[in-house]
Design a protein around this motif. Sequence first.
Motif, PDB file in Angstrom:
ATOM      1  N   LEU A  42     -11.473  27.969  64.156  1.00  0.00           N
ATOM      2  CA  LEU A  42     -11.331  28.213  65.587  1.00  0.00           C
ATOM      3  C   LEU A  42     -11.219  26.872  66.301  1.00  0.00           C
ATOM      4  O   LEU A  42     -12.080  26.009  66.139  1.00  0.00           O
ATOM      5  N   LYS A  43     -10.141  26.716  67.043  1.00  0.00           N
ATOM      6  CA  LYS A  43      -9.937  25.492  67.809  1.00  0.00           C
ATOM      7  C   LYS A  43      -9.872  25.851  69.275  1.00  0.00           C
ATOM      8  O   LYS A  43      -8.935  26.527  69.704  1.00  0.00           O
ATOM      9  N   ALA A  44     -10.851  25.433  70.005  1.00  0.00           N
ATOM     10  CA  ALA A  44     -10.885  25.734  71.434  1.00  0.00           C
ATOM     11  C   ALA A  44     -10.802  24.425  72.206  1.00  0.00           C
ATOM     12  O   ALA A  44     -11.467  23.452  71.856  1.00  0.00           O
ATOM     13  N   ARG A  45      -9.973  24.398  73.221  1.00  0.00           N
ATOM     14  CA  ARG A  45      -9.768  23.162  73.970  1.00  0.00           C
ATOM     15  C   ARG A  45      -9.798  23.450  75.463  1.00  0.00           C
ATOM     16  O   ARG A  45      -9.136  24.370  75.935  1.00  0.00           O
ATOM     17  N   TYR A  46     -10.582  22.657  76.197  1.00  0.00           N
ATOM     18  CA  TYR A  46     -10.622  22.818  77.654  1.00  0.00           C
ATOM     19  C   TYR A  46      -9.267  22.496  78.255  1.00  0.00           C
ATOM     20  O   TYR A  46      -8.656  21.484  77.911  1.00  0.00           O
ATOM     21  N   ALA A  47      -8.813  23.334  79.145  1.00  0.00           N
ATOM     22  CA  ALA A  47      -7.607  23.013  79.906  1.00  0.00           C
ATOM     23  C   ALA A  47      -7.947  21.836  80.821  1.00  0.00           C
ATOM     24  O   ALA A  47      -9.045  21.762  81.378  1.00  0.00           O
ATOM     25  N   GLU A  48      -7.021  20.924  80.960  1.00  0.00           N
ATOM     26  CA  GLU A  48      -7.356  19.661  81.617  1.00  0.00           C
ATOM     27  C   GLU A  48      -7.832  19.826  83.060  1.00  0.00           C
ATOM     28  O   GLU A  48      -8.911  19.372  83.435  1.00  0.00           O
ATOM     29  N   GLN A  49      -7.017  20.465  83.871  1.00  0.00           N
ATOM     30  CA  GLN A  49      -7.382  20.555  85.294  1.00  0.00           C
ATOM     31  C   GLN A  49      -8.690  21.284  85.538  1.00  0.00           C
ATOM     32  O   GLN A  49      -9.560  20.780  86.237  1.00  0.00           O
TER      33      GLN A  49
ATOM     34  N   ASP B 277     -12.857  42.660  62.632  1.00  0.00           N
ATOM     35  CA  ASP B 277     -13.950  42.498  63.607  1.00  0.00           C
ATOM     36  C   ASP B 277     -13.985  41.070  64.137  1.00  0.00           C
ATOM     37  O   ASP B 277     -14.166  40.833  65.335  1.00  0.00           O
ATOM     38  N   PHE B 278     -13.818  40.129  63.210  1.00  0.00           N
ATOM     39  CA  PHE B 278     -13.840  38.727  63.595  1.00  0.00           C
ATOM     40  C   PHE B 278     -12.712  38.414  64.574  1.00  0.00           C
ATOM     41  O   PHE B 278     -12.919  37.795  65.617  1.00  0.00           O
ATOM     42  N   GLU B 279     -11.514  38.892  64.237  1.00  0.00           N
ATOM     43  CA  GLU B 279     -10.375  38.606  65.103  1.00  0.00           C
ATOM     44  C   GLU B 279     -10.524  39.271  66.468  1.00  0.00           C
ATOM     45  O   GLU B 279     -10.114  38.720  67.490  1.00  0.00           O
ATOM     46  N   ARG B 280     -11.152  40.436  66.472  1.00  0.00           N
ATOM     47  CA  ARG B 280     -11.405  41.102  67.742  1.00  0.00           C
ATOM     48  C   ARG B 280     -12.381  40.264  68.577  1.00  0.00           C
ATOM     49  O   ARG B 280     -12.200  40.079  69.781  1.00  0.00           O
ATOM     50  N   ALA B 281     -13.408  39.738  67.917  1.00  0.00           N
ATOM     51  CA  ALA B 281     -14.393  38.906  68.624  1.00  0.00           C
ATOM     52  C   ALA B 281     -13.735  37.650  69.200  1.00  0.00           C
ATOM     53  O   ALA B 281     -14.067  37.210  70.303  1.00  0.00           O
ATOM     54  N   VAL B 282     -12.791  37.099  68.451  1.00  0.00           N
ATOM     55  CA  VAL B 282     -12.075  35.921  68.956  1.00  0.00           C
ATOM     56  C   VAL B 282     -11.247  36.308  70.191  1.00  0.00           C
ATOM     57  O   VAL B 282     -11.208  35.571  71.179  1.00  0.00           O
ATOM     58  N   GLY B 283     -10.636  37.477  70.127  1.00  0.00           N
ATOM     59  CA  GLY B 283      -9.867  37.957  71.268  1.00  0.00           C
ATOM     60  C   GLY B 283     -10.731  38.127  72.515  1.00  0.00           C
ATOM     61  O   GLY B 283     -10.319  37.787  73.624  1.00  0.00           O
ATOM     62  N   GLU B 284     -11.944  38.631  72.304  1.00  0.00           N
ATOM     63  CA  GLU B 284     -12.854  38.798  73.432  1.00  0.00           C
ATOM     64  C   GLU B 284     -13.252  37.455  74.034  1.00  0.00           C
ATOM     65  O   GLU B 284     -13.292  37.293  75.248  1.00  0.00           O
ATOM     66  N   LEU B 285     -13.532  36.512  73.155  1.00  0.00           N
ATOM     67  CA  LEU B 285     -13.875  35.166  73.625  1.00  0.00           C
ATOM     68  C   LEU B 285     -12.724  34.574  74.435  1.00  0.00           C
ATOM     69  O   LEU B 285     -12.919  33.989  75.503  1.00  0.00           O
ATOM     70  N   ARG B 286     -11.521  34.763  73.901  1.00  0.00           N
ATOM     71  CA  ARG B 286     -10.330  34.216  74.555  1.00  0.00           C
ATOM     72  C   ARG B 286     -10.180  34.784  75.967  1.00  0.00           C
ATOM     73  O   ARG B 286      -9.928  34.044  76.918  1.00  0.00           O
ATOM     74  N   SER B 287     -10.369  36.086  76.103  1.00  0.00           N
ATOM     75  CA  SER B 287     -10.168  36.650  77.439  1.00  0.00           C
ATOM     76  C   SER B 287     -11.346  36.308  78.354  1.00  0.00           C
ATOM     77  O   SER B 287     -11.183  36.175  79.557  1.00  0.00           O
TER      78      SER B 287
ATOM     79  N   VAL C  17     -10.246  27.650  78.878  1.00  0.00           N
ATOM     80  CA  VAL C  17     -10.185  27.121  77.518  1.00  0.00           C
ATOM     81  C   VAL C  17      -9.043  27.774  76.755  1.00  0.00           C
ATOM     82  O   VAL C  17      -8.872  28.988  76.808  1.00  0.00           O
ATOM     83  N   GLU C  18      -8.288  26.952  76.066  1.00  0.00           N
ATOM     84  CA  GLU C  18      -7.249  27.487  75.192  1.00  0.00           C
ATOM     85  C   GLU C  18      -7.854  27.681  73.803  1.00  0.00           C
ATOM     86  O   GLU C  18      -8.439  26.758  73.232  1.00  0.00           O
ATOM     87  N   VAL C  19      -7.729  28.895  73.275  1.00  0.00           N
ATOM     88  CA  VAL C  19      -8.331  29.206  71.981  1.00  0.00           C
ATOM     89  C   VAL C  19      -7.241  29.452  70.949  1.00  0.00           C
ATOM     90  O   VAL C  19      -6.349  30.263  71.166  1.00  0.00           O
ATOM     91  N   ARG C  20      -7.320  28.739  69.842  1.00  0.00           N
ATOM     92  CA  ARG C  20      -6.395  28.996  68.732  1.00  0.00           C
ATOM     93  C   ARG C  20      -7.194  29.351  67.490  1.00  0.00           C
ATOM     94  O   ARG C  20      -8.286  28.833  67.274  1.00  0.00           O
ATOM     95  N   LEU C  21      -6.607  30.233  66.696  1.00  0.00           N
ATOM     96  CA  LEU C  21      -7.272  30.625  65.458  1.00  0.00           C
ATOM     97  C   LEU C  21      -6.327  30.355  64.288  1.00  0.00           C
ATOM     98  O   LEU C  21      -5.198  30.835  64.276  1.00  0.00           O
ATOM     99  N   LEU C  22      -6.775  29.571  63.326  1.00  0.00           N
ATOM    100  CA  LEU C  22      -5.980  29.289  62.136  1.00  0.00           C
ATOM    101  C   LEU C  22      -6.573  30.031  60.950  1.00  0.00           C
ATOM    102  O   LEU C  22      -7.784  30.064  60.782  1.00  0.00           O
ATOM    103  N   GLY C  23      -5.713  30.569  60.105  1.00  0.00           N
ATOM    104  CA  GLY C  23      -6.199  31.223  58.918  1.00  0.00           C
ATOM    105  C   GLY C  23      -5.567  32.590  58.737  1.00  0.00           C
ATOM    106  O   GLY C  23      -4.780  33.001  59.585  1.00  0.00           O
TER     107      GLY C  23
END
Lengths: 137, 263
Positions: B134-141, B231-241, B247-253
Amino acid sequence: MTVAVPPAGGGGLPGRSSGSGLADVIDTILDKGLVIDAYVRVSLVGIEILTIDVRVVVASVDTYLRFAEAVNRLDLASQQQGLPDLLSSAPQKIAHGKSKGVAQGVLEAAGEKLQDLMASYAEEPAPRTRRRQREED
Amino acid sequence: MTGSTRQSGAGDRAEAPPRNTACYVYGILPEDVEISEDAVGVGDPPGRVKIIRHGEIAALVSDVDVDRPLGRAQDLVAHEQLLDEAAAEVPVLPLRFGAVMTTPEAVVEELLAPHHDSFAAALKQIEGRAQFVLKARYAEQPVLVEVLTENAEARQLRDRIRQLPEEVTRNERIRLGELITQIIAAKREADTRAVVERFEPVTVGAVVRDPSHERDAAHVAFLVENDRQADFERAVGELRSEWGDRVEVRLLGPMAPYDFVTT
């Protein structure tokens, strides 16, 4: 008459959830994974420089200056703070211009630099590994 | 497709490789795997991927020309892609990029045989599991606005920088940038902890990686059971929204468990 045949394996590949760029690959395979003393390392080209850049990017003076620059160009209107003098003259989106990506890491730059090298690789057929006779259960 | 100058034929019995050829090792797998004929690995031209078996385990290898440097973008990607695609099907212990042994015999005698039992045990442990990053990055502004809103010193420095000519504010700008970096680091620590806790119910392991960018919010490798993947991917989706534009969230794997193997 002609039928467009998708490349072998099209659609059936186990998913990579999102396209992982070179930077992601570098993060993963140069730094992680098993290391066995016994093996002989052949020479590596370009890698050392890339990884050093990655380390430096967090917390250098250069980073500080880029952050300061980004803040300086931040659109004040979005901050709900009264700074009338500066505001009145600059309602346009300053922050979207020059400062876009101002704090982008060296890592990404490195990735971009090597992107043309990546282009050719995308065409290669996908290798597959599977378990012998696992279907039975 | 195969290197025309090499004498490596199609046979997979132990053939003496040419003197300038060595054995590039990608990873360790269970003995009962098969690799498709067209699998290619590192090198130029890419070496054909082979399996060297010993007892219950096997090594995924390809011939590599030792006179030619490794490390081009294609090599890095070939290494990871081969392992990740294998990992989607079978348990794999990935080796770090650049593992090259002199001969197939050396792979058996120096790698597979001495570590047979621990490799076999580790393969059992990761059976049915794969890694995600999981790679999460703060949007700059948004994050800069947050920092200015929360921190009076940052606001003062920003105002001073705006009022004075650039030539005389170098120290202030460095101090402001340092302050922002520190505040973001604190946010990163809190958000990373929150991410690890949040995914604990749907993962079997987590390794916090070093940030790879100054605006990283979280950079975490997770080990996930195959049947919990949805379940994991759903949890990532919830975090993203939940994080939205902040924060920009990317998931690798799924990928091989690079972060969960240790020597």
